[in-house]
Write an enzyme that holds these catalytic residues in place. Structure first.
Site, PDB file in Angstrom:
ATOM      1  N   ASP A 178       0.849  -1.188   0.000  1.00 22.67           N
ATOM      2  CA  ASP A 178       0.000   0.000   0.000  1.00 22.67           C
ATOM      3  C   ASP A 178       0.890   1.245   0.000  1.00 22.67           C
ATOM      4  O   ASP A 178       2.116   1.151   0.060  1.00 22.67           O
ATOM      5  CB  ASP A 178      -0.940   0.007   1.209  1.00 22.67           C
ATOM      6  CG  ASP A 178      -2.270   0.706   0.907  1.00 22.67           C
ATOM      7  OD1 ASP A 178      -2.261   1.685   0.136  1.00 22.67           O
ATOM      8  OD2 ASP A 178      -3.304   0.289   1.438  1.00 22.67           O
ATOM      9  N   HIS A 196     -13.920  -0.663  -6.132  1.00 26.73           N
ATOM     10  CA  HIS A 196     -15.053   0.275  -6.179  1.00 26.73           C
ATOM     11  C   HIS A 196     -14.602   1.734  -6.153  1.00 26.73           C
ATOM     12  O   HIS A 196     -15.414   2.635  -6.367  1.00 26.73           O
ATOM     13  CB  HIS A 196     -16.051  -0.032  -5.065  1.00 26.73           C
ATOM     14  CG  HIS A 196     -15.652   0.434  -3.698  1.00 26.73           C
ATOM     15  ND1 HIS A 196     -16.575   0.618  -2.697  1.00 26.73           N
ATOM     16  CD2 HIS A 196     -14.438   0.712  -3.148  1.00 26.73           C
ATOM     17  CE1 HIS A 196     -15.948   1.017  -1.599  1.00 26.73           C
ATOM     18  NE2 HIS A 196     -14.656   1.078  -1.846  1.00 26.73           N
TER      19      HIS A 196
END
Length: 355
Positions: free
Chosen positions: A217, A263
Site C-alpha cells: 500500500d 469500487h
C-alpha cells in the site's frame, strides 16, 4: 392525503415503517443533517467522554472547547435518532448505538463519522448535478485535480489518519468473518494489495498458520500497519512493501486480494490494476485473484452498495458492480470469473483465475 403528521408517529422511532410515507421521505431527505450531527459529536469525541457515565452539555462543552448551548442542540438532535439519550436531570448518556462512536470498541465507526465530514467529501454533493449531466466525478475538481488518495497523501494528513483508521475499525468485525468464509489456507503466500494497515491480512494469517503474507500500500497506510502487525503478532510473517498499484504489483504471491479497492475506480482504471496483477502472477495458473467488494443484486432488492455506488461516482469516479459487470471486467484484464463466494456483508469474494 393530509399534510398533518400522524399523532402516533410523533413519538415513533425514526425510519420506522409505522410512520406515514410522507414522513419517511422527509426523514430520508434529512439524512445529510444526521450525518453532519454525527460528524460533530464524533470529531469532538463525545462518546469517549461519556464512557464513564452521564455528563451535561455544559460539562462536555468545557471538555471539548465548544459552545455549551450549541453543543446541547447537537446532542439533542443525536439523541432524537437514538445516538445518546437525554436524562430528565439534563445529562446525556450512551445508548447501544452511541457505543459505536467510541474509539475503543470493536467495529468503532467514530473515524468513519469523522471522515464523512471531510470538506471535499461533503461538498461533492453540492455539485452532484454536474456528475449527472457529465458522468464525471466532482471530487477531483474540488481537490485541484487530485484523486482522493493523492489528496490524502499530499494535503490532508489529519484525514489520512482518520480514513485509514476508519478502514481498520470496519475490518475489526469483518476481517475474521472474511477469513472464515473462504479457504485462504490453500495459498502459501497471500498478497493484500491496497491492504491498508493489515487488519484483513492479519485475520487470514491468524486463521491459517502456514500462510505468509505480503502487504502492499501507499506510505501513509504502511506507516500504521507495522504497529498493528506487531501488536497482532504477525510482523514476522508479513513483508510490507510501499508502492502504488497504478505503477506495479509485487510478484511472488499465490493469491492476490483486493478488498474494497475496485469500487474506488472506473472500469478503465480497474482494468489497468488487474492487468498489473495478471503480470505479477505470470505463468502460475493455479494462482488466484480474490476481489472482496460489493456485488449488486438486480432490480429493486435493497443493498447498501447501491447507495455506496453513487458516493463513489461523485467522489472519485468509482463504481459498485453486478456479477455480470465483474465477469466482463475480469475478462478484459486477462482473467476469467471462477465463482463468487458469499462473505461478510456488504461484500462478496469475486474469484478470478488466469485466462
Amino acid at each position: 392525503m393530509t399534510n398533518e403528521p400522524s399523532p402516533m408517529a410523533l413519538g415513533t422511532p425514526p425510519f420506522s415503517d409505522d410512520r406515514p410515507e410522507q414522513e419517511q421521505v422527509l426523514l430520508m431527505l434529512a439524512g445529510k443533517w444526521i450525518t453532519g450531527v454525527l460528524h460533530v459529536v464524533a470529531r469532538l469525541g463525545i462518546a469517549d467522554l461519556l464512557a464513564d457515565g452521564p455528563r451535561t452539555a455544559e460539562d462536555l462543552a468545557g471538555a471539548t472547547g465548544g459552545h455549551a448551548r450549541t453543543l446541547y442542540r447537537f446532542l439533542r438532535a443525536a439523541a432524537a435518532v437514538g445516538v445518546f439519550a437525554e436524562r430528565p436531570d439534563g445529562r446525556f448518556e450512551l445508548t447501544p448505538k452511541a457505543q459505536y462512536l467510541r474509539s475503543d470498541v470493536p467495529g468503532s465507526l467514530r473515524n468513519l463519522a469523522y471522515f464523512y465530514g471531510e470538506t471535499t467529501v461533503w461538498n461533492c454533493w453540492g455539485h452532484v448535478m454536474d456528475t449527472v449531466r457529465t458522468g464525471e466525478a466532482v471530487g477531483p475538481k474540488l481537490r485541484g485535480g487530485k484523486t482522493w488518495f493523492q489528496y490524502l497523501e499530499q494535503d490532508a494528513p489529519e484525514f489520512a489518519e482518520v480514513f485509514h483508521g476508519s478502514m481498520t475499525a470496519l475490518n475489526d468485525a469483518r476481517a475474521p468473518r472474511i477469513a472464515e468464509s473462504f479457504d485462504f489456507g490453500r495459498f502459501p503466500i497471500v498478497a493484500d494489495i491496497g491492504g491498508g494497515q493489515g487488519q484483513l491480512l492479519s485475520a487470514i494469517l491468524r486463521r491459517y498458520p502456514s500462510v505468509r503474507g505480503i502487504l502492499y500500500d501507499i506510505p501513509t497506510a504502511i506507516k500504521g500497519a507495522r504497529e498493528l502487525l506487531e501488536r497482532e503478532g504477525m510482523s514476522e510473517r508479513v513483508h510490507c512493501e510501499e508502492g502504488s498499484f497504478f505503477e506495479s504489483v509485487p510478484s511472488g504471491a499465490d493469491a492476490y486480494v483486493l478488498k474494497a479497492i475496485m469500487h474506488d475506480w472506473s472500469d478503465a482504471e480497474c482494468e489497468g490494476i488487474l492487468r498489473r496483477v495478471r503480470r505479477a502472477i505470470g505463468g502460475k495458473q493455479d494462482a488466484r485473484l480474490l476481489i472482496i467488494d460489493g456485488v449488486l443484486p438486480e432490480l429493486n432488492e435493497w443493498h447498501y452498495s447501491k447507495l455506496m455506488d453513487i458516493a463513489m461516482l461523485v467522489n472519485d469516479k468509482g463504481a459498485e458492480r453486478t456479477a455480470e459487470e465483474w465477469r466482463r471486467l475480469l475478462e478484459a484484464s486477462g482473467f476469467e470469473l471462477a465463482t463468487i463466494h458469499p462473505t461478510a456483508p456488504p461484500h462478496g469474494i469475486v474469484e478470478g483465475r488466469p485466462a
